[in-house]
Design a protein around this motif. Structure first.
Motif, PDB file in Angstrom:
ATOM      1  N   THR A 137      36.159 -19.161 -21.685  1.00 41.53           N
ATOM      2  CA  THR A 137      37.569 -18.745 -21.333  1.00 41.53           C
ATOM      3  C   THR A 137      37.854 -19.482 -20.373  1.00 41.53           C
ATOM      4  O   THR A 137      38.440 -20.664 -20.509  1.00 41.53           O
ATOM      5  CB  THR A 137      37.214 -17.234 -20.646  1.00 41.53           C
ATOM      6  OG1 THR A 137      36.280 -17.349 -19.748  1.00 41.53           O
ATOM      7  CG2 THR A 137      37.057 -16.287 -21.737  1.00 41.53           C
ATOM      8  N   VAL A 138      37.744 -19.757 -18.957  1.00 45.67           N
ATOM      9  CA  VAL A 138      38.327 -20.374 -17.908  1.00 45.67           C
ATOM     10  C   VAL A 138      37.088 -21.440 -17.749  1.00 45.67           C
ATOM     11  O   VAL A 138      35.894 -21.120 -17.356  1.00 45.67           O
ATOM     12  CB  VAL A 138      38.309 -19.754 -16.556  1.00 45.67           C
ATOM     13  CG1 VAL A 138      38.776 -21.055 -15.515  1.00 45.67           C
ATOM     14  CG2 VAL A 138      39.587 -18.779 -16.709  1.00 45.67           C
ATOM     15  N   PRO A 139      37.128 -22.797 -18.060  1.00 43.96           N
ATOM     16  CA  PRO A 139      36.300 -23.907 -17.985  1.00 43.96           C
ATOM     17  C   PRO A 139      35.714 -23.876 -16.584  1.00 43.96           C
ATOM     18  O   PRO A 139      36.373 -23.613 -15.634  1.00 43.96           O
ATOM     19  CB  PRO A 139      36.846 -25.131 -18.442  1.00 43.96           C
ATOM     20  CG  PRO A 139      38.236 -24.945 -18.255  1.00 43.96           C
ATOM     21  CD  PRO A 139      38.436 -23.292 -18.420  1.00 43.96           C
ATOM     22  N   LYS A 140      34.404 -24.168 -16.218  1.00 44.89           N
ATOM     23  CA  LYS A 140      33.865 -24.410 -15.033  1.00 44.89           C
ATOM     24  C   LYS A 140      33.425 -25.874 -14.791  1.00 44.89           C
ATOM     25  O   LYS A 140      33.291 -26.607 -15.786  1.00 44.89           O
ATOM     26  CB  LYS A 140      32.494 -23.699 -14.960  1.00 44.89           C
ATOM     27  CG  LYS A 140      32.437 -22.286 -15.018  1.00 44.89           C
ATOM     28  CD  LYS A 140      30.817 -21.842 -15.064  1.00 44.89           C
ATOM     29  CE  LYS A 140      31.005 -20.119 -15.334  1.00 44.89           C
ATOM     30  NZ  LYS A 140      29.418 -19.680 -15.243  1.00 44.89           N
ATOM     31  N   PRO A 141      33.843 -26.313 -13.518  1.00 46.48           N
ATOM     32  CA  PRO A 141      33.777 -27.936 -13.397  1.00 46.48           C
ATOM     33  C   PRO A 141      32.390 -28.151 -13.518  1.00 46.48           C
ATOM     34  O   PRO A 141      31.507 -27.360 -13.060  1.00 46.48           O
ATOM     35  CB  PRO A 141      34.334 -28.055 -11.953  1.00 46.48           C
ATOM     36  CG  PRO A 141      34.184 -26.536 -11.194  1.00 46.48           C
ATOM     37  CD  PRO A 141      34.244 -25.727 -12.429  1.00 46.48           C
ATOM     38  N   GLY A 142      31.819 -29.406 -14.139  1.00 43.75           N
ATOM     39  CA  GLY A 142      30.363 -29.956 -14.030  1.00 43.75           C
ATOM     40  C   GLY A 142      30.090 -30.503 -12.842  1.00 43.75           C
ATOM     41  O   GLY A 142      30.967 -30.887 -12.093  1.00 43.75           O
ATOM     42  N   GLU A 143      28.914 -31.078 -12.896  1.00 42.17           N
ATOM     43  CA  GLU A 143      28.480 -32.045 -11.613  1.00 42.17           C
ATOM     44  C   GLU A 143      29.236 -33.364 -11.452  1.00 42.17           C
ATOM     45  O   GLU A 143      29.441 -33.896 -10.536  1.00 42.17           O
ATOM     46  CB  GLU A 143      27.075 -32.233 -11.551  1.00 42.17           C
ATOM     47  CG  GLU A 143      26.441 -30.997 -11.362  1.00 42.17           C
ATOM     48  CD  GLU A 143      24.867 -31.144 -11.434  1.00 42.17           C
ATOM     49  OE1 GLU A 143      24.607 -32.521 -11.794  1.00 42.17           O
ATOM     50  OE2 GLU A 143      24.205 -30.281 -11.420  1.00 42.17           O
ATOM     51  N   SER A 144      29.903 -33.890 -12.686  1.00 41.47           N
ATOM     52  CA  SER A 144      30.675 -35.035 -12.816  1.00 41.47           C
ATOM     53  C   SER A 144      32.188 -35.107 -12.980  1.00 41.47           C
ATOM     54  O   SER A 144      32.608 -36.005 -13.527  1.00 41.47           O
ATOM     55  CB  SER A 144      30.201 -36.204 -13.665  1.00 41.47           C
ATOM     56  OG  SER A 144      28.745 -36.074 -13.597  1.00 41.47           O
ATOM     57  N   ASN A 145      32.705 -33.819 -12.448  1.00 44.62           N
ATOM     58  CA  ASN A 145      34.148 -33.518 -12.919  1.00 44.62           C
ATOM     59  C   ASN A 145      35.010 -34.657 -12.107  1.00 44.62           C
ATOM     60  O   ASN A 145      34.698 -34.674 -10.721  1.00 44.62           O
ATOM     61  CB  ASN A 145      34.294 -32.004 -12.495  1.00 44.62           C
ATOM     62  CG  ASN A 145      35.702 -31.687 -12.969  1.00 44.62           C
ATOM     63  OD1 ASN A 145      35.805 -31.316 -14.131  1.00 44.62           O
ATOM     64  ND2 ASN A 145      36.845 -31.659 -12.145  1.00 44.62           N
ATOM     65  N   GLN A 146      36.099 -35.095 -12.745  1.00 43.49           N
ATOM     66  CA  GLN A 146      36.758 -35.995 -12.038  1.00 43.49           C
ATOM     67  C   GLN A 146      38.229 -35.747 -12.304  1.00 43.49           C
ATOM     68  O   GLN A 146      38.759 -34.913 -13.056  1.00 43.49           O
ATOM     69  CB  GLN A 146      36.776 -37.312 -12.769  1.00 43.49           C
ATOM     70  CG  GLN A 146      35.283 -37.952 -12.821  1.00 43.49           C
ATOM     71  CD  GLN A 146      34.909 -38.719 -13.851  1.00 43.49           C
ATOM     72  OE1 GLN A 146      35.771 -38.702 -15.222  1.00 43.49           O
ATOM     73  NE2 GLN A 146      34.032 -39.541 -14.051  1.00 43.49           N
ATOM     74  N   ALA A 147      39.161 -36.142 -11.445  1.00 43.44           N
ATOM     75  CA  ALA A 147      40.642 -36.075 -11.438  1.00 43.44           C
ATOM     76  C   ALA A 147      40.954 -37.126 -12.197  1.00 43.44           C
ATOM     77  O   ALA A 147      40.573 -38.360 -11.707  1.00 43.44           O
ATOM     78  CB  ALA A 147      41.577 -35.719 -10.144  1.00 43.44           C
ATOM     79  N   ARG A 148      41.925 -37.179 -13.340  1.00 44.02           N
ATOM     80  CA  ARG A 148      42.370 -38.429 -13.962  1.00 44.02           C
ATOM     81  C   ARG A 148      43.793 -38.600 -14.093  1.00 44.02           C
ATOM     82  O   ARG A 148      44.515 -37.681 -14.101  1.00 44.02           O
ATOM     83  CB  ARG A 148      41.637 -38.510 -15.158  1.00 44.02           C
ATOM     84  CG  ARG A 148      39.992 -38.728 -15.085  1.00 44.02           C
ATOM     85  CD  ARG A 148      39.644 -38.933 -16.408  1.00 44.02           C
ATOM     86  NE  ARG A 148      38.147 -39.263 -16.476  1.00 44.02           N
ATOM     87  CZ  ARG A 148      37.388 -40.077 -17.248  1.00 44.02           C
ATOM     88  NH1 ARG A 148      38.312 -40.996 -18.017  1.00 44.02           N
ATOM     89  NH2 ARG A 148      36.288 -40.317 -17.092  1.00 44.02           N
ATOM     90  N   PHE A 149      44.201 -39.861 -14.022  1.00 45.41           N
ATOM     91  CA  PHE A 149      45.633 -40.309 -14.433  1.00 45.41           C
ATOM     92  C   PHE A 149      45.669 -41.150 -15.637  1.00 45.41           C
ATOM     93  O   PHE A 149      44.691 -42.192 -15.661  1.00 45.41           O
ATOM     94  CB  PHE A 149      46.462 -40.613 -13.348  1.00 45.41           C
ATOM     95  CG  PHE A 149      46.830 -40.031 -12.237  1.00 45.41           C
ATOM     96  CD1 PHE A 149      47.707 -38.733 -12.260  1.00 45.41           C
ATOM     97  CD2 PHE A 149      46.032 -40.234 -11.016  1.00 45.41           C
ATOM     98  CE1 PHE A 149      47.794 -38.081 -11.210  1.00 45.41           C
ATOM     99  CE2 PHE A 149      46.221 -39.358  -9.952  1.00 45.41           C
ATOM    100  CZ  PHE A 149      47.224 -38.257 -10.100  1.00 45.41           C
ATOM    101  N   ASN A 150      46.555 -41.151 -16.664  1.00 48.50           N
ATOM    102  CA  ASN A 150      46.531 -42.088 -17.509  1.00 48.50           C
ATOM    103  C   ASN A 150      48.121 -42.194 -18.363  1.00 48.50           C
ATOM    104  O   ASN A 150      48.702 -41.189 -18.241  1.00 48.50           O
ATOM    105  CB  ASN A 150      45.357 -41.816 -18.778  1.00 48.50           C
ATOM    106  CG  ASN A 150      45.303 -40.568 -19.463  1.00 48.50           C
ATOM    107  OD1 ASN A 150      46.558 -40.019 -19.549  1.00 48.50           O
ATOM    108  ND2 ASN A 150      44.398 -40.458 -20.187  1.00 48.50           N
ATOM    109  N   LEU A 151      48.261 -43.364 -18.760  1.00 45.89           N
ATOM    110  CA  LEU A 151      49.321 -43.432 -19.457  1.00 45.89           C
ATOM    111  C   LEU A 151      48.883 -44.438 -20.948  1.00 45.89           C
ATOM    112  O   LEU A 151      48.201 -45.467 -20.719  1.00 45.89           O
ATOM    113  CB  LEU A 151      50.065 -44.501 -18.626  1.00 45.89           C
ATOM    114  CG  LEU A 151      51.497 -44.745 -19.246  1.00 45.89           C
ATOM    115  CD1 LEU A 151      52.578 -43.675 -19.500  1.00 45.89           C
ATOM    116  CD2 LEU A 151      52.611 -45.727 -18.409  1.00 45.89           C
TER     117      LEU A 151
END
Length: 269
Positions: free
Chosen positions: A228-242
């Motif tokens: 349902t709502v995903p849980k963050p893992g131990e390697s969860n990152q914030a990202r930007f891309n184009l």
């Protein structure tokens, strides 16, 4: 052998020697410091996802004001894209960016993304991915450009409750805007504000919660657990891309595009 012939041979040998060095530099890890954080830059001469793109460290830089620039551009008859991601692992919390660019007039083949991702959580948390994306997904006349999603958003059919496309006028997103993802263990809420000269205006929001049905993610014959709502893992990152959508090799208008992320903030919950 005359002098000109010798010089020509030396020049060719120099080019051959530089080639491997250029490839090696593309594979080397590159990073930038932005918004009080260190970010890795995706860079490789080989095709990578999303889409069928080549990502280059040359398309990412931080200016003297501390703003992060992402660019899609052509060099040597090859279009390259941009992506960065946090070196540190982030989890539940408030993710916020202030961005500047012509997002309402973004090339139909381009996608600008602000999202979370964990490379190791496919099976149980569908890569812990939540997204704010700007794109027309290859359709030049598409009336909507801003999209929110909580992955997985599709498995043979679209899971309509897991995403929302904004009905707001795309021109609202030209200039400066602020976008927020509030990620909790029971819900995810998105907000988007247009920044005017003196104030800002909330134009779009979307709330998703654990009350929605669980869904699986399918990739190349593999399937995740239903979430349902995903849980963050131990390697969860914030990202930007184009990047360039689908299997396209260039933007539709074949013009370089630049997006500026003026600021990023993260507050853990």
């Amino acid at each position: 052998m005359n002098r000109n012939s010798i010089l020509s041979i030396l020049f060719l040998l120099g080019l051959l020697a530089c080639g491997p060095k250029r490839l090696q530099r593309e594979y080397m890890p590159h990073s930038v410091h932005f918004a009080h954080r260190d970010w890795w830059i995706k860079s490789s001469p080989e095709i990578q996802g999303p889409g069928s793109n080549v990502f280059s460290y040359r398309n990412v830089w931080v200016d003297w004001q501390g703003h992060l620039h992402l660019k899609v551009r052509e060099k040597d008859n090859r279009w390259t894209c941009a992506e960065v991601y946090t070196k540190d692992s982030l989890g539940y919390g408030r993710y916020e960016m202030e961005v500047e660019g012509q997002l309402g007039d973004l090339d139909p083949y381009l996608v600008f993304g602000f999202f979370t991702w964990d490379p190791h959580t496919f099976e149980d948390q569908a890569n812990s991915e939540i997204d704010i994306e700007f794109s027309r997904w290859g359709f030049p006349l598409a009336p909507r450009v801003l999209h929110y999603s909580v992955h997985p958003v599709s498995l043979q059919k679209l899971f309509l409750e897991r995403f929302q496309s904004s009905n707001s006028n795309p021109q609202n997103w030209n200039g400066r805007s602020r976008h927020i993802m509030e990620w909790r263990d029971t819900s995810i809420t998105f907000y988007s504000y247009r920044i005017n000269r003196r104030d800002e205006e909330l134009l779009e929001s979307f709330h998703y919660s654990f009350k929605n049905p669980p869904r699986k993610k399918g990739v190349e014959g593999q399937f995740s657990e239903a979430i349902t709502v995903p849980k963050p893992g131990e390697s969860n990152q914030a990202r930007f891309n184009l990047w360039i959508f689908g299997a396209k090799e260039a933007p539709l208008n074949e013009r370089e595009t630049e997006i500026i992320i003026r600021d990023f903030r993260y507050e853990a919950y």
